[in-house]
Design a protein around this motif. Structure first.
Motif, mmCIF file in Angstrom:
data_model
loop_
_atom_site.group_PDB
_atom_site.id
_atom_site.type_symbol
_atom_site.label_atom_id
_atom_site.label_comp_id
_atom_site.label_asym_id
_atom_site.label_seq_id
_atom_site.Cartn_x
_atom_site.Cartn_y
_atom_site.Cartn_z
ATOM 1 N N LYS A 29 -18.882 6.104 -4.032
ATOM 2 C CA LYS A 29 -17.983 5.900 -3.474
ATOM 3 C C LYS A 29 -18.068 5.442 -1.868
ATOM 4 O O LYS A 29 -17.305 4.382 -1.701
ATOM 5 C CB LYS A 29 -16.494 6.845 -3.544
ATOM 6 N N ASP A 30 -18.921 6.070 -1.278
ATOM 7 C CA ASP A 30 -19.052 5.651 0.234
ATOM 8 C C ASP A 30 -19.910 4.239 0.107
ATOM 9 O O ASP A 30 -19.441 3.462 1.050
ATOM 10 C CB ASP A 30 -20.092 6.595 0.892
ATOM 11 N N ASP A 31 -20.966 4.185 -0.650
ATOM 12 C CA ASP A 31 -21.416 2.931 -0.941
ATOM 13 C C ASP A 31 -20.515 1.626 -1.128
ATOM 14 O O ASP A 31 -20.449 0.476 -0.833
ATOM 15 C CB ASP A 31 -22.718 2.725 -1.813
ATOM 16 N N VAL A 32 -19.597 2.211 -2.357
ATOM 17 C CA VAL A 32 -18.648 0.988 -2.725
ATOM 18 C C VAL A 32 -17.690 0.567 -1.656
ATOM 19 O O VAL A 32 -17.371 -0.495 -1.161
ATOM 20 C CB VAL A 32 -17.749 1.511 -4.028
ATOM 21 N N GLY A 33 -17.268 1.779 -0.884
ATOM 22 C CA GLY A 33 -16.414 1.402 0.217
ATOM 23 C C GLY A 33 -16.779 0.614 1.595
ATOM 24 O O GLY A 33 -16.311 -0.382 1.934
ATOM 25 N N GLU A 34 -18.157 0.804 1.474
ATOM 26 C CA GLU A 34 -19.009 -0.032 2.448
ATOM 27 C C GLU A 34 -18.840 -1.429 2.355
ATOM 28 O O GLU A 34 -18.705 -2.448 3.064
ATOM 29 C CB GLU A 34 -20.249 0.445 2.840
ATOM 30 N N ILE A 35 -19.242 -1.604 1.016
ATOM 31 C CA ILE A 35 -19.490 -2.978 0.354
ATOM 32 C C ILE A 35 -17.840 -3.840 0.402
ATOM 33 O O ILE A 35 -17.823 -4.899 0.836
ATOM 34 C CB ILE A 35 -19.917 -3.019 -0.984
ATOM 35 N N LEU A 36 -16.939 -3.085 0.196
ATOM 36 C CA LEU A 36 -15.613 -3.494 0.128
ATOM 37 C C LEU A 36 -15.077 -3.961 1.464
ATOM 38 O O LEU A 36 -14.390 -5.074 1.685
ATOM 39 C CB LEU A 36 -14.531 -2.458 -0.387
ATOM 40 N N GLN A 37 -15.343 -3.075 2.422
ATOM 41 C CA GLN A 37 -15.159 -3.399 4.001
ATOM 42 C C GLN A 37 -15.838 -4.495 4.408
ATOM 43 O O GLN A 37 -15.175 -5.345 5.082
ATOM 44 C CB GLN A 37 -15.434 -2.004 4.625
ATOM 45 N N LYS A 38 -17.074 -4.655 4.172
ATOM 46 C CA LYS A 38 -17.729 -5.757 4.355
ATOM 47 C C LYS A 38 -17.343 -7.301 4.014
ATOM 48 O O LYS A 38 -17.276 -8.123 4.682
ATOM 49 C CB LYS A 38 -19.169 -5.716 4.217
ATOM 50 N N ASN A 39 -16.474 -7.235 3.012
ATOM 51 C CA ASN A 39 -15.989 -8.355 2.272
ATOM 52 C C ASN A 39 -14.348 -8.446 2.370
ATOM 53 O O ASN A 39 -13.732 -9.049 1.499
ATOM 54 C CB ASN A 39 -16.337 -8.288 0.595
ATOM 55 N N ASN A 40 -13.876 -7.431 3.224
ATOM 56 C CA ASN A 40 -12.483 -7.562 3.394
ATOM 57 C C ASN A 40 -11.406 -7.202 2.074
ATOM 58 O O ASN A 40 -10.439 -8.024 2.138
ATOM 59 C CB ASN A 40 -11.961 -8.751 4.273
ATOM 60 N N ILE A 41 -11.949 -6.465 1.377
ATOM 61 C CA ILE A 41 -11.379 -6.162 0.212
ATOM 62 C C ILE A 41 -10.615 -4.720 0.210
ATOM 63 O O ILE A 41 -11.404 -3.869 0.631
ATOM 64 C CB ILE A 41 -12.321 -6.172 -1.142
#
Length: 226
Positions: A131-143
């Motif tokens: 979930k931390d990796d998922v959260g990081e990717i989402l944050q980078k893509n403004n999702i």
């Protein structure tokens, strides 16, 4: 529901014929038998004759299907198969793994319900690992990060519910390598950008998971049977 058996050259195909208001007759493997939805204008004899004429084709499909259907007292977690040992106790479900055996203590007696709980708990554990990796990717893509729910479905590995703005994951993903869970999550988040499978959707998915194509093609090998 009565299961019939068609024998040919010492080989057997279990089948069920269901009469429906179809114009056509449909064949599909369901659970451990061949389900035939037939038109009221088609006789049972013509159905069995058709299967016999194409017996080897149907039989090979039946064997392929049967391989995906697990033994009742087996469970698969992240590509590893375990013998399921159930101990009935008046307690909340808990389990532990020792070598190739998974021992579960529970007040539940229905094996299917027990398996569903194990897959649910393990999938949640898998999600917590990424979930931390998922959260990081989402944050980078403004999702926006969405609520995640789990369930058992026979037709999908995940879904994005636009009305409730949440994602649902199929508990059978606990059977597979954790990368498939990651792929399904990213697939559903891509749907928050494009609801259909358009070019815009796949462009979004590629940004979220550049190597998605392998998992997109191979995810169908995961058995949905419990």
């Amino acid at each position: 529901m009565d299961i019939n058996y068609l024998n040919y050259n010492n080989k057997t195909i279990p089948y069920v014929i269901i009469k429906k208001d179809n114009k056509n007759t449909y064949f599909r493997f369901k659970d451990k038998y061949l389900e035939i939805s037939k038109s009221k204008y088609v006789s049972n004899e013509s159905i069995t004759n058709f299967i016999l004429t194409n017996f080897d084709k149907f039989y090979h499909k039946y064997l392929d299907h049967a391989k995906k259907y697990p033994n009742e007292f087996e469970i698969i977690l992240e590509d590893i198969k375990y013998k399921l040992n159930v101990i009935n106790e008046n307690t909340k479900l808990k389990f532990k793994i020792d070598n190739n055996e998974l021992t579960v203590k529970t007040k539940l007696t229905d094996i299917t319900k027990i398996k569903k709980k194990i897959y649910e708990y393990h999938l949640i554990d898998m999600y917590n690992r990424i979930k931390d990796d998922v959260g990081e990717i989402l944050q980078k893509n403004n999702i926006e990060k969405l609520p995640i729910k789990t369930g058992y479905y026979k037709s999908k590995f995940g879904s994005y519910h636009r009305k409730h703005n949440e994602i649902t994951l199929n508990i059978v993903l606990a059977k597979a390598n954790i990368n498939y869970l990651y792929y399904v999550i990213m697939h559903e988040y891509a749907h928050t950008i494009a609801f259909d499978h358009s070019k815009k959707f796949y462009n979004a998915l590629e940004k979220l998971m550049p190597k998605y194509k392998y998992y997109d093609k191979s995810i169908k090998t995961i058995s949905i049977w419990l």
